[in-house]
Design a protein around this motif. Sequence first.
Motif, short mmCIF file in Angstrom:
data_model
loop_
_atom_site.label_atom_id
_atom_site.label_comp_id
_atom_site.label_asym_id
_atom_site.label_seq_id
_atom_site.Cartn_x
_atom_site.Cartn_y
_atom_site.Cartn_z
N VAL A 261 0.90 -1.00 0.02
CA VAL A 261 -0.27 0.07 -0.35
C VAL A 261 0.42 1.80 -0.03
O VAL A 261 0.65 1.81 -1.10
N ARG A 262 2.28 0.78 1.16
CA ARG A 262 2.88 2.39 0.95
C ARG A 262 3.69 3.06 -0.27
O ARG A 262 3.38 3.63 -0.64
N ASP A 263 4.46 1.54 -1.15
CA ASP A 263 4.78 1.52 -2.07
C ASP A 263 4.30 2.14 -3.21
O ASP A 263 4.62 2.57 -4.13
N THR A 264 2.95 1.48 -3.23
CA THR A 264 2.21 1.69 -4.50
C THR A 264 1.86 3.74 -4.55
O THR A 264 0.70 3.97 -5.35
N LYS A 265 1.69 4.50 -2.71
CA LYS A 265 0.51 5.70 -3.01
C LYS A 265 -0.60 5.54 -3.06
O LYS A 265 -0.46 6.06 -3.60
N ALA A 266 -0.81 4.16 -3.05
CA ALA A 266 -2.80 4.10 -2.58
C ALA A 266 -2.82 4.41 -2.43
O ALA A 266 -2.72 5.25 -0.73
N THR A 267 -4.62 5.38 -2.64
CA THR A 267 -5.48 5.91 -1.94
C THR A 267 -6.75 5.52 -0.67
O THR A 267 -7.03 5.68 0.06
N THR A 268 -7.12 4.30 -2.09
CA THR A 268 -8.56 4.13 -1.08
C THR A 268 -7.47 2.31 -1.27
O THR A 268 -7.47 1.99 -1.49
N PHE A 269 -8.49 1.36 -0.84
CA PHE A 269 -8.66 -0.10 -0.51
C PHE A 269 -10.68 -1.11 -0.27
O PHE A 269 -10.38 0.26 0.45
N ASN A 270 -10.26 -1.94 -0.18
CA ASN A 270 -11.45 -2.59 -0.17
C ASN A 270 -10.99 -3.93 1.20
O ASN A 270 -10.18 -4.13 0.07
N LEU A 271 -11.82 -3.67 1.90
CA LEU A 271 -11.27 -5.58 2.93
C LEU A 271 -12.49 -5.67 2.77
O LEU A 271 -13.57 -5.87 3.54
N LEU A 272 -12.27 -7.27 2.61
CA LEU A 272 -13.54 -7.82 3.75
C LEU A 272 -13.21 -8.45 5.41
O LEU A 272 -12.02 -8.14 5.78
N GLY A 273 -14.97 -8.74 5.20
CA GLY A 273 -14.01 -8.78 7.50
C GLY A 273 -13.20 -9.33 7.55
O GLY A 273 -12.29 -9.56 8.59
N SER A 274 -12.71 -10.79 6.87
CA SER A 274 -12.09 -11.12 7.55
C SER A 274 -10.18 -10.73 7.77
O SER A 274 -9.39 -11.29 7.92
N MET A 275 -10.05 -10.50 6.48
CA MET A 275 -9.20 -9.60 6.04
C MET A 275 -8.99 -8.09 7.15
O MET A 275 -7.57 -8.59 7.66
N LEU A 276 -10.27 -7.63 7.55
CA LEU A 276 -9.70 -6.69 8.45
C LEU A 276 -9.90 -7.32 9.63
O LEU A 276 -8.48 -6.35 10.78
N ASN A 277 -9.81 -8.53 9.92
CA ASN A 277 -8.91 -8.58 11.32
C ASN A 277 -7.97 -9.82 11.43
O ASN A 277 -7.47 -9.34 12.60
N ILE A 278 -7.63 -9.92 9.96
CA ILE A 278 -6.40 -10.49 10.01
C ILE A 278 -5.31 -9.35 10.33
O ILE A 278 -4.25 -9.30 11.37
N LEU A 279 -5.82 -8.30 9.72
CA LEU A 279 -4.87 -7.51 9.60
C LEU A 279 -4.79 -6.96 10.75
O LEU A 279 -3.70 -5.62 12.33
N TRP A 280 -6.46 -6.47 12.17
CA TRP A 280 -6.44 -5.75 13.57
C TRP A 280 -5.74 -6.81 14.55
O TRP A 280 -5.26 -6.18 14.79
N THR A 281 -4.98 -8.19 14.05
CA THR A 281 -4.98 -8.96 14.83
C THR A 281 -2.71 -9.25 14.35
O THR A 281 -2.47 -9.81 15.08
N GLN A 282 -2.52 -8.05 13.94
CA GLN A 282 -0.81 -8.28 13.43
C GLN A 282 -0.48 -7.32 14.56
O GLN A 282 -1.08 -6.24 15.64
N PRO A 283 0.78 -8.07 14.78
CA PRO A 283 1.41 -6.53 16.35
C PRO A 283 1.21 -5.52 15.21
O PRO A 283 1.75 -5.64 14.65
N PRO A 284 0.81 -4.77 16.23
CA PRO A 284 1.05 -3.34 15.79
C PRO A 284 2.88 -2.62 15.67
O PRO A 284 3.57 -2.74 16.23
#
Length: 539
Positions: A261-284
């Motif tokens: 996301v950073r490398d491509t300078k993306a400004t928006t994206f979509n996430l499905l529920g399970s993907m959001l959960n996975i990112l949330w549970t990654q270490p801060p």
Amino acid sequence: MRMGYDIRKLTLGQVLADKAAAHPDKTFIKLAADGRTFSYEQTHRLSNRLAHGLEAVLRPVDGRRETVALLLDNCVEYLLLLFAIAKSGSVAAPVNTAARADLLAYYLNLSDAVLIITDEARLERVLAVREQVPTLRHIVVMRKGQAIAGDDADLIDYSVLDVANESMPDTVVRYSDLAMLAFTSGTTGPSKATAYTHAAVLQGSLAYAEAWAYRPDDIYFVCLPFFHMNALRSSTYIALVVGGAVALSTRFSASAFWREVRDTKATTFNLLGSMLNILWTQPPSAEDGKHSVRMCRSAPMPIFAREFEKRFGIRLITTYGVSDFGTPVAFTLDDPAEKFGSAGKLQNGWNLRIVDDDDFDVPVGEAGEIVLRNNFMWGEASGYYKMPEATVAAMRNGWFHTGDLGYLDADGYLYFVGRKKDAIRRRGENISAWEVEQVMLQHPAVGEVAVYAVPSEMSEDEVAASVIFKSGQSATALEIVEFCAVRMAYFMVPRYLEFCADLPRTLSQKIEKFKLRESARHDMSRFWDREAAGVKLAR
């Protein structure tokens, strides 16, 4: 007209051609893997070459629209092929990359596939089923090494499609022509193929663009697979209609997500529920908020949505829609904070009602089935391909029946309650399996959960839950029940609990609850029973 587009000119090939003429040097595709970029003009010219190549191979008779199946990972060629198929007047049928054996044959037969384009890794799967697919005449193979050699006349090397002619094909393609077949996930039975015309595909993207004010300077990060309509109609083609760019990733990876996301300078994206959960549970990480993203669309909105926004420095928006028909509801950046958690309000051109089992409206605030209708000509899917009975059943009384339960508040905001088939009736009380799941997911040890009805000895249903723990976490059934008892009505608390390593899933990773219900009906011995354990709940 939508956003200045004449519906009668809405074809995928024509919209790309218009963008290439207006902004030839502007980047349309940016690859996350290696940083390569493709301008609108390059994308147009390269897809023209492939369109001429497809026409030469297919040689359609009497104007017949042939179906071209795609069995590939995300790559720039995939996107070029989608435009090429559209320009040649053929029909695209993106196939789940996990499909094999009988299921792959089912998809190809259902879609009447004449040609399939795949890669070297999946070629054996296609060869194994080709005798089961009478319509299949050609297999195009993408190879990293040598071109195809041998006597198999059905096999064609991908390079054969890349002809020298870069002009726009002269094939007449109309807005009302079939453009794509999108396979449903099959959570309640065999998959269907939802039929989309060119106008329906693009009007869906225009509706998104209108609702959330996507801009020409937006870069849409796409890591969902192209066989998923979210990646196409709800992402890539939004960038197309607004003149933005697509940052394309091969697949979703929790470890690589924010870096890409950073490398491509993306400004928006979509996430499905399970993907959001996975990112949330990654270490801060100190890198969590270092990006250019202005908003992320997720459906449904998770319990931890506000905390997710703060941690990642991102605004969440959401929606309600069904891939079988369209997306009528949007929660935007401009909606009031107190409505956060709703799916939003009805968008331009849509009608929505909440009805009972006989299709009569229910009062405001009362849950019922969500039914939809679109006011725009050619604005929604045309039904299920080769399944007229299913199409008629879904469009009962002139409204598309989603099978979802929800309610409207006094201000017209929609709140999703769950799937109609997930509704549980226990001792006179109606229970939403989805609402029970949302509470259980707040338990620190619970990674995934499926809640569903099982037969009760007192008639009606009892509530059962199948739980997967997070890695390295565990809890007792009693601890889970006690956690639920203080957070939900007593009648919602699961009576039966089982802990498992995995759950039955479709190829798109949706949980197949009908299999859980059927399995439980035959064998309840594996479940912990709250009542048998003597646990009493306070009312």
